[in-house]
Structure formats: structure tokens, C-alpha cells
Write a protein that holds these residues in place. Structure first.
Motif, PDB file in Angstrom:
ATOM      1  N   GLU A  96      37.018  35.645  45.605  1.00  0.00           N
ATOM      2  CA  GLU A  96      35.727  36.272  45.313  1.00  0.00           C
ATOM      3  C   GLU A  96      35.082  35.634  44.087  1.00  0.00           C
ATOM      4  N   ARG A  97      35.877  35.388  43.058  1.00  0.00           N
ATOM      5  CA  ARG A  97      35.346  34.771  41.842  1.00  0.00           C
ATOM      6  C   ARG A  97      34.846  33.363  42.094  1.00  0.00           C
ATOM      7  N   LEU A  98      35.641  32.563  42.810  1.00  0.00           N
ATOM      8  CA  LEU A  98      35.264  31.172  43.071  1.00  0.00           C
ATOM      9  C   LEU A  98      34.005  31.098  43.921  1.00  0.00           C
ATOM     10  N   HIS A  99      33.907  31.948  44.931  1.00  0.00           N
ATOM     11  CA  HIS A  99      32.702  31.976  45.776  1.00  0.00           C
ATOM     12  C   HIS A  99      31.479  32.330  44.937  1.00  0.00           C
ATOM     13  N   ALA A 100      31.618  33.296  44.035  1.00  0.00           N
ATOM     14  CA  ALA A 100      30.499  33.692  43.174  1.00  0.00           C
ATOM     15  C   ALA A 100      30.092  32.548  42.252  1.00  0.00           C
ATOM     16  N   PHE A 101      31.079  31.804  41.753  1.00  0.00           N
ATOM     17  CA  PHE A 101      30.791  30.656  40.893  1.00  0.00           C
ATOM     18  C   PHE A 101      29.968  29.621  41.648  1.00  0.00           C
ATOM     19  N   ARG A 102      30.384  29.294  42.853  1.00  0.00           N
ATOM     20  CA  ARG A 102      29.672  28.285  43.632  1.00  0.00           C
ATOM     21  C   ARG A 102      28.257  28.736  43.968  1.00  0.00           C
ATOM     22  N   THR A 103      28.107  30.004  44.301  1.00  0.00           N
ATOM     23  CA  THR A 103      26.782  30.548  44.612  1.00  0.00           C
ATOM     24  C   THR A 103      25.879  30.513  43.380  1.00  0.00           C
ATOM     25  N   ALA A 104      26.430  30.902  42.233  1.00  0.00           N
ATOM     26  CA  ALA A 104      25.631  30.983  41.015  1.00  0.00           C
ATOM     27  C   ALA A 104      25.213  29.616  40.500  1.00  0.00           C
ATOM     28  N   THR A 105      26.108  28.629  40.567  1.00  0.00           N
ATOM     29  CA  THR A 105      25.731  27.297  40.085  1.00  0.00           C
ATOM     30  C   THR A 105      24.625  26.689  40.948  1.00  0.00           C
ATOM     31  N   LYS A 106      24.663  26.956  42.245  1.00  0.00           N
ATOM     32  CA  LYS A 106      23.582  26.481  43.108  1.00  0.00           C
ATOM     33  C   LYS A 106      22.263  27.170  42.746  1.00  0.00           C
ATOM     34  N   ALA A 107      22.341  28.461  42.503  1.00  0.00           N
ATOM     35  CA  ALA A 107      21.138  29.228  42.170  1.00  0.00           C
ATOM     36  C   ALA A 107      20.506  28.752  40.867  1.00  0.00           C
ATOM     37  N   TRP A 108      21.328  28.319  39.922  1.00  0.00           N
ATOM     38  CA  TRP A 108      20.844  27.863  38.622  1.00  0.00           C
ATOM     39  C   TRP A 108      20.693  26.347  38.561  1.00  0.00           C
ATOM     40  N   ASP A 109      20.834  25.668  39.693  1.00  0.00           N
ATOM     41  CA  ASP A 109      20.686  24.214  39.762  1.00  0.00           C
ATOM     42  C   ASP A 109      21.582  23.519  38.735  1.00  0.00           C
ATOM     43  N   VAL A 110      22.816  23.996  38.684  1.00  0.00           N
ATOM     44  CA  VAL A 110      23.820  23.439  37.780  1.00  0.00           C
ATOM     45  C   VAL A 110      24.901  22.778  38.628  1.00  0.00           C
ATOM     46  N   LYS A 111      25.442  21.665  38.142  1.00  0.00           N
ATOM     47  CA  LYS A 111      26.530  21.016  38.857  1.00  0.00           C
ATOM     48  C   LYS A 111      27.816  21.797  38.593  1.00  0.00           C
ATOM     49  N   GLY A 112      28.305  22.460  39.611  1.00  0.00           N
ATOM     50  CA  GLY A 112      29.524  23.246  39.486  1.00  0.00           C
ATOM     51  C   GLY A 112      30.686  22.554  40.156  1.00  0.00           C
ATOM     52  N   MET A 113      31.761  22.377  39.426  1.00  0.00           N
ATOM     53  CA  MET A 113      32.949  21.712  39.952  1.00  0.00           C
ATOM     54  C   MET A 113      34.146  22.637  39.847  1.00  0.00           C
ATOM     55  N   HIS A 114      35.049  22.509  40.792  1.00  0.00           N
ATOM     56  CA  HIS A 114      36.248  23.349  40.791  1.00  0.00           C
ATOM     57  C   HIS A 114      37.488  22.480  40.781  1.00  0.00           C
ATOM     58  N   ALA A 115      38.469  22.889  39.989  1.00  0.00           N
ATOM     59  CA  ALA A 115      39.763  22.204  39.957  1.00  0.00           C
ATOM     60  C   ALA A 115      40.846  23.220  39.652  1.00  0.00           C
ATOM     61  N   PRO A 116      42.010  23.103  40.303  1.00  0.00           N
ATOM     62  CA  PRO A 116      43.108  24.028  39.991  1.00  0.00           C
ATOM     63  C   PRO A 116      43.528  23.945  38.527  1.00  0.00           C
ATOM     64  N   ALA A 117      43.470  22.718  37.966  1.00  0.00           N
ATOM     65  CA  ALA A 117      43.808  22.504  36.556  1.00  0.00           C
ATOM     66  C   ALA A 117      43.152  21.206  36.120  1.00  0.00           C
ATOM     67  N   VAL A 118      42.829  21.107  34.836  1.00  0.00           N
ATOM     68  CA  VAL A 118      42.218  19.873  34.317  1.00  0.00           C
ATOM     69  C   VAL A 118      42.778  19.577  32.929  1.00  0.00           C
ATOM     70  N   TRP A 119      42.641  18.311  32.521  1.00  0.00           N
ATOM     71  CA  TRP A 119      43.006  17.901  31.178  1.00  0.00           C
ATOM     72  C   TRP A 119      41.738  17.657  30.384  1.00  0.00           C
ATOM     73  N   LEU A 120      41.843  17.798  29.080  1.00  0.00           N
ATOM     74  CA  LEU A 120      40.690  17.628  28.209  1.00  0.00           C
ATOM     75  C   LEU A 120      40.055  16.255  28.382  1.00  0.00           C
ATOM     76  N   ASP A 121      40.867  15.209  28.474  1.00  0.00           N
ATOM     77  CA  ASP A 121      40.326  13.849  28.630  1.00  0.00           C
ATOM     78  C   ASP A 121      39.478  13.718  29.888  1.00  0.00           C
ATOM     79  N   GLN A 122      39.911  14.401  30.969  1.00  0.00           N
ATOM     80  CA  GLN A 122      39.140  14.357  32.213  1.00  0.00           C
ATOM     81  C   GLN A 122      37.755  14.969  32.017  1.00  0.00           C
ATOM     82  N   LEU A 123      37.702  16.080  31.328  1.00  0.00           N
ATOM     83  CA  LEU A 123      36.433  16.770  31.098  1.00  0.00           C
ATOM     84  C   LEU A 123      35.485  15.913  30.278  1.00  0.00           C
ATOM     85  N   LEU A 124      35.997  15.330  29.211  1.00  0.00           N
ATOM     86  CA  LEU A 124      35.155  14.518  28.331  1.00  0.00           C
ATOM     87  C   LEU A 124      34.670  13.261  29.038  1.00  0.00           C
TER      88      LEU A 124
END
Length: 251
Positions: free
Chosen positions: A127-155
């Protein structure tokens, strides 16, 4: 004195503990006794008469609900569930609305790339992930999902905001960024969807009102039967110190 049963087979203290405290508080205020049980075998013997039952977690099955219905014992669920195709009276958290609000706040600060960290592992996670995807589209924001990430990847990909489903992941990112002498939230805003009580890092995000679900479940039980049999509670937005406009805080 009436006796309210609380059905739970969760043997590990966790998310259900605050809800149980809320149930106990409301039951005491209403002059009811409380019986915590892992099964309903005693119901058939009628040694203990219940005026109602709260299903504390998702461990209750169809056999439990059938037993309660056959003995005309009203029941309320914490969390949505169905029985014989009909929704059980329940108190639940509006996780989707909370996530949409958090994305809206983040986008309003000027963040254009937001990463959601979490592994969908149940109804709430999905439910949370679906809401995230819906909201980022509504706000014209690039929304990405990952089970886990490292700081270097984000930067490396230019992400300026992270929403973590679990507060431990959010805390780990904040600590990693500060070890690198990065500003949080100047270089990276970090939020969590389930903030713990007594958070020492000052994380921004949402706090889930679990204690209140228990209290409201007892009040709903006392009013059955009624037409409005679902109560949705809003998550609390916690401002914290880890959400701001990109580059707004000096290193």
C-alpha cells in the motif's frame, strides 16, 4: 464487569505492543476487564463469557472468526480483513494518505528525484509503495524504488531525498552521510515512514498511531452494530530536522 477478549498469537513483542496498551487503557476507562488469549477453545465451554473481542494482529484465521460469529460475540479487527466476503469491522491506519502527504511536502521543497527504500513484504508495504508511485507521478517527480541502496549510489545519480519504509534504514543513511561530512538535509534529505518513539536523530517522517488503534478499537466494539464499521486513522507528520530544500543547509 464485562470482559473483552484480545486474540493474538504474536509471541514476539513488536508493533502490537502499543496497540495492546491502548486497548487496556480504553477497557479500563470503560470498566471492562481484559483477557489476552492465543486461542478460543474456552468459548465452546462457556467457562468465560466475552462481551466482545479485539483481533490484535493478523494471526486470526477464518476458523477464529467463524467461532466468534457462531457464539454471537462481536469483534473488531486492528487492520482490515474479510470474513466470508464481507469486511470485518476494523480500525486501521491510512498509510497511503500519509505517504502521499510526505511526497507532497518533499516535492514542495523542490526535490525532483526521490528514492523509496523498502522491500514490499505485506499489505502495508504494498500500500505504501503504490501510494509513493502514485504521488510522485502526480507531483511530476522522478520516483525510484529499491529494496536497499548505498549512499554512493544515491550521490552518483543525483538523488536529493530518500523515503525509507523502516527507520533503521533512514538512520543508517543519516549516519553514513554525516561520516562523509555531508549535510543532512542540505545534501540529502532523509525521511522514515515509521518513526520510533524517542528518536534521537531527529528524523523527519511519519509516526504511526498504534496506541490509538487499540483505544479506538475498544470504542468501536462498544458501538456495534453500526453502519460505519471502519475507522481510518491518519499518520502523524513529524517535522524533525532531516527534510529541507536541496542545498539549504551549509556544510
Amino acid at each position: 464487569m464485562s470482559l473483552i477478549g484480545v486474540l493474538s498469537r504474536d509471541v514476539i513483542p513488536g508493533e502490537s505492543t502499543p496497540a495492546l496498551a491502548g486497548i487496556g487503557h480504553a477497557a479500563h476507562r470503560m470498566g471492562n476487564g481484559l483477557l489476552l488469549c492465543a486461542d478460543l477453545d474456552f468459548v465452546d465451554t462457556r467457562h468465560v463469557a466475552l462481551s466482545g473481542c479485539v483481533l490484535l494482529d493478523r494471526t486470526a484465521g477464518d476458523a477464529d472468526l467463524t467461532c466468534l460469529a457462531n457464539h454471537a460475540i462481536p469483534f473488531v479487527s486492528i487492520g482490515r480483513r474479510d470474513c466470508a466476503g464481507e469486511q470485518v469491522p476494523c480500525v486501521d491506519i491510512d498509510h497511503a494518505a500519509g505517504v502521499r502527504d510526505l511526497v507532497a511536502r518533499t516535492a514542495a521543497f523542490g526535490h525532483r528525484q526521490i528514492v523509496y527504500i523498502g522491500l514490499p513484504s505485506g499489505t502495508t508495504s504494498v500500500e505504501r509503495l503504490h501510494a509513493f508511485r502514485t504521488a510522485t507521478k502526480a507531483w511530476d517527480v522522478k520516483g525510484m524504488h529499491a529494496p536497499a541502496v548505498w549512499l554512493d549510489q544515491l550521490l552518483r545519480i543525483g538523488v536529493t531525498a530518500v523515503i525509507a519504509e523502516h527507520s533503521d534504514d533512514a538512520a543508517a543513511l543519516v549516519r553514513a552521510a554525516r561520516r562523509r561530512h555531508l549535510s543532512v538535509p542540505g545534501d540529502l534529505s532523509v525521511m522514515a515512514l515509521d518513526l520510533p518513539e524517542g528518536d534521537l536523530l531527529g528524523l523527519s517522517g511519519l509516526r504511526v498511531p498504534r496506541w490509538e488503534t487499540g483505544r479506538r478499537a475498544v470504542h468501536l466494539l462498544a458501538r456495534l452494530p453500526q453502519k460505519r464499521s471502519e475507522v481510518l486513522l491518519a499518520c502523524e507528520f513529524v517535522e524533525g530536522t532531516t527534510l529541507a530544500a536541496p542545498g539549504s543547509v551549509l556544510r
